[in-house]
Structures are given as C-alpha cells and as structure tokens.
Write an enzyme that holds these catalytic residues in place. Sequence first.
Site, PDB file in Angstrom:
ATOM      1  N   ASP A  15     -57.730-146.960 114.208  1.00  0.00           N
ATOM      2  CA  ASP A  15     -57.294-145.588 114.448  1.00  0.00           C
ATOM      3  C   ASP A  15     -56.639-145.098 113.155  1.00  0.00           C
ATOM      4  O   ASP A  15     -56.229-145.900 112.308  1.00  0.00           O
ATOM      5  CB  ASP A  15     -56.294-145.581 115.610  1.00  0.00           C
ATOM      6  CG  ASP A  15     -55.708-144.212 115.847  1.00  0.00           C
ATOM      7  OD1 ASP A  15     -56.470-143.233 115.893  1.00  0.00           O
ATOM      8  OD2 ASP A  15     -54.470-144.114 115.983  1.00  0.00           O
ATOM      9  N   ASP A  46     -54.254-141.757 112.727  1.00  0.00           N
ATOM     10  CA  ASP A  46     -52.906-141.200 112.875  1.00  0.00           C
ATOM     11  C   ASP A  46     -51.983-142.152 113.627  1.00  0.00           C
ATOM     12  O   ASP A  46     -52.253-142.532 114.764  1.00  0.00           O
ATOM     13  CB  ASP A  46     -52.968-139.866 113.619  1.00  0.00           C
ATOM     14  CG  ASP A  46     -53.693-138.801 112.817  1.00  0.00           C
ATOM     15  OD1 ASP A  46     -53.219-138.474 111.727  1.00  0.00           O
ATOM     16  OD2 ASP A  46     -54.739-138.313 113.294  1.00  0.00           O
ATOM     17  N   GLU A 103     -47.800-139.148 112.509  1.00  0.00           N
ATOM     18  CA  GLU A 103     -47.116-138.677 113.716  1.00  0.00           C
ATOM     19  C   GLU A 103     -45.706-138.194 113.367  1.00  0.00           C
ATOM     20  O   GLU A 103     -45.236-137.184 113.880  1.00  0.00           O
ATOM     21  CB  GLU A 103     -47.033-139.802 114.755  1.00  0.00           C
ATOM     22  CG  GLU A 103     -48.340-140.510 115.055  1.00  0.00           C
ATOM     23  CD  GLU A 103     -49.248-139.708 115.964  1.00  0.00           C
ATOM     24  OE1 GLU A 103     -49.087-138.476 116.013  1.00  0.00           O
ATOM     25  OE2 GLU A 103     -50.102-140.313 116.618  1.00  0.00           O
ATOM     26  N   ARG A 109     -43.117-118.130 122.915  1.00  0.00           N
ATOM     27  CA  ARG A 109     -42.373-117.802 124.134  1.00  0.00           C
ATOM     28  C   ARG A 109     -40.866-117.914 123.889  1.00  0.00           C
ATOM     29  O   ARG A 109     -40.073-117.089 124.379  1.00  0.00           O
ATOM     30  CB  ARG A 109     -42.807-118.736 125.257  1.00  0.00           C
ATOM     31  CG  ARG A 109     -42.232-118.383 126.625  1.00  0.00           C
ATOM     32  CD  ARG A 109     -42.683-119.367 127.687  1.00  0.00           C
ATOM     33  NE  ARG A 109     -44.138-119.454 127.768  1.00  0.00           N
ATOM     34  CZ  ARG A 109     -44.845-120.542 127.477  1.00  0.00           C
ATOM     35  NH1 ARG A 109     -44.227-121.654 127.081  1.00  0.00           N
ATOM     36  NH2 ARG A 109     -46.154-120.540 127.588  1.00  0.00           N
ATOM     37  N   ALA A 110     -40.475-118.931 123.129  1.00  0.00           N
ATOM     38  CA  ALA A 110     -39.051-119.140 122.854  1.00  0.00           C
ATOM     39  C   ALA A 110     -38.501-118.097 121.883  1.00  0.00           C
ATOM     40  O   ALA A 110     -37.356-117.645 122.026  1.00  0.00           O
ATOM     41  CB  ALA A 110     -38.838-120.545 122.296  1.00  0.00           C
TER      42      ALA A 110
END
Length: 253
Positions: A9, A11, A18, A59-60
């Site tokens: 993998d 990331d 991450e 939204r915040a």
Amino acid sequence: MAIQALIFDFDGLLMDTEATLLDSWQWEWRQHGLELDTSGFFAEHGGDVSESRYTALARAVGSGFDRPASHSRRMAYREKIHTTLGLIDGIGPWLAAAQRRGLRLAVASSSPATWVRPNLARTGDLARFDVLACGDEVDRHKPDPAVYRLALSRLGVPPEEAVAFEDSPHGVVAAQAAGLRCVAIPNGFTARDRYAHADVLLDRAAGVALEEVLARLPGGASAGGASAGGASAGGASAGGASAGGAGRSSSRA
C-alpha cells in the site's frame, strides 16, 4: 510455495502521508478560527472524500466560505510540509532486502498514479517498483480487492506467491479478498484491535528484518526469485507504471 513478489500500500505504509493530510486539514480549519473534530476523519474505504470534508468546513464557516481559496491555501501548506517526507522508517531496508533476493515489488493504492508516482520519484524510490496499480484504474476502491488483482495481473504471479503490506483494516480486507496473505502495520489513527484479521501484525517496520516478517506468515514462507546479488526488483518499468499502470486516495487531498 516460494514468495516471488511483495505488494505495498502507499499512503500510511510506504509514506506517512496520512499525517500530512490530517495536519493540512487541521491547519485550514484554524485559518477560520475553528478546530477540526478528528474523530472519524479517515474513511473506512479507499477513494477521495475531500468534497465531503470541504462541505463540513463550509457548513462550519458559513456563507463567507471561499472553497477555491481554501483548497489552494491548504494544498500549498501541505506541499510545503510534504517536501521532506520520505519512506517510513524500516521500509527502505525491506525494499533493499527484497531487491537483493530478486523479489518483484509492486504498489497497490487507492490513490491515483498522479499522486503515487511523483511522491516515489521525489525520494528516488520509484525505480524500485516493477508495477504500480492505482485507484484511478479500477472501478472500486479498498476494501474491494480490485486494485490488488490488478497488481497481481501486472506482476504475472498468483496470489499465493505474493505478500501484501497494509496499514489499514480495510486494506487488509482487500488484500485477503484477492487471495494474498497480508502483513499489517497499523497506522496511528486506528486501534490495533481492528487488525485481528491480518496474517502478521507488527508495531513498526523499523528494526525488523524482512526475512523475519516473511517467516512469520502462516505456514512459513521462503523468498523465491534470484539469489542475493541477482536481478534487481527495480527497473525502468516502474517509471512507466508497468504497461500503463496508475490507498487510500483520501490521503492525497
């Protein structure tokens, strides 16, 4: 049966993208005087979830939110902190040990090739890999096994002759669904008890020899391929992503 290939993998396993992803989002929220709720930040699947994150931020913030400016500012910040990011400690020695034994190396990531390839090229590690199989080449992301099946097809080896390395529970599920045995190194954002299904569970790659890891696989395992000093697992094919080759793609944005 002897192991002929290792599939990684990207990331969180090859590179700690991450951490830079989370950092960039926390930083951007703070530009608006807000704090990001990090619970549940990482999706339980591969694929790009950046739009839902921007929706939450909008939204915040309220009506004054400028999404293009927010994205441009956050990506510039992330690129700045990402430029010094290299392979996670212990991964380099594993890749070198695999190459000495003629094992073929592949990446199977839910992120697109436009994210995986330049990051590996920047650190000089792209040429180590014979095959890239990435999220923009399959219809479904992990935990679906599609990207692992693509990597196996390009490697030309059956799943019993390859081993996967993952940092997420859904990545382990994807690898095993493709018929691979899977070594898990839990990322720092997921509880260790979520990895009970892994064939081998490690705290870290650093300080553990690749031979020891492979020997811990169910039934034991021997590394096949060329002997030490034989053909390298790298080569020019990685730069071309192995016949047109293209983790979580949530880590790229």
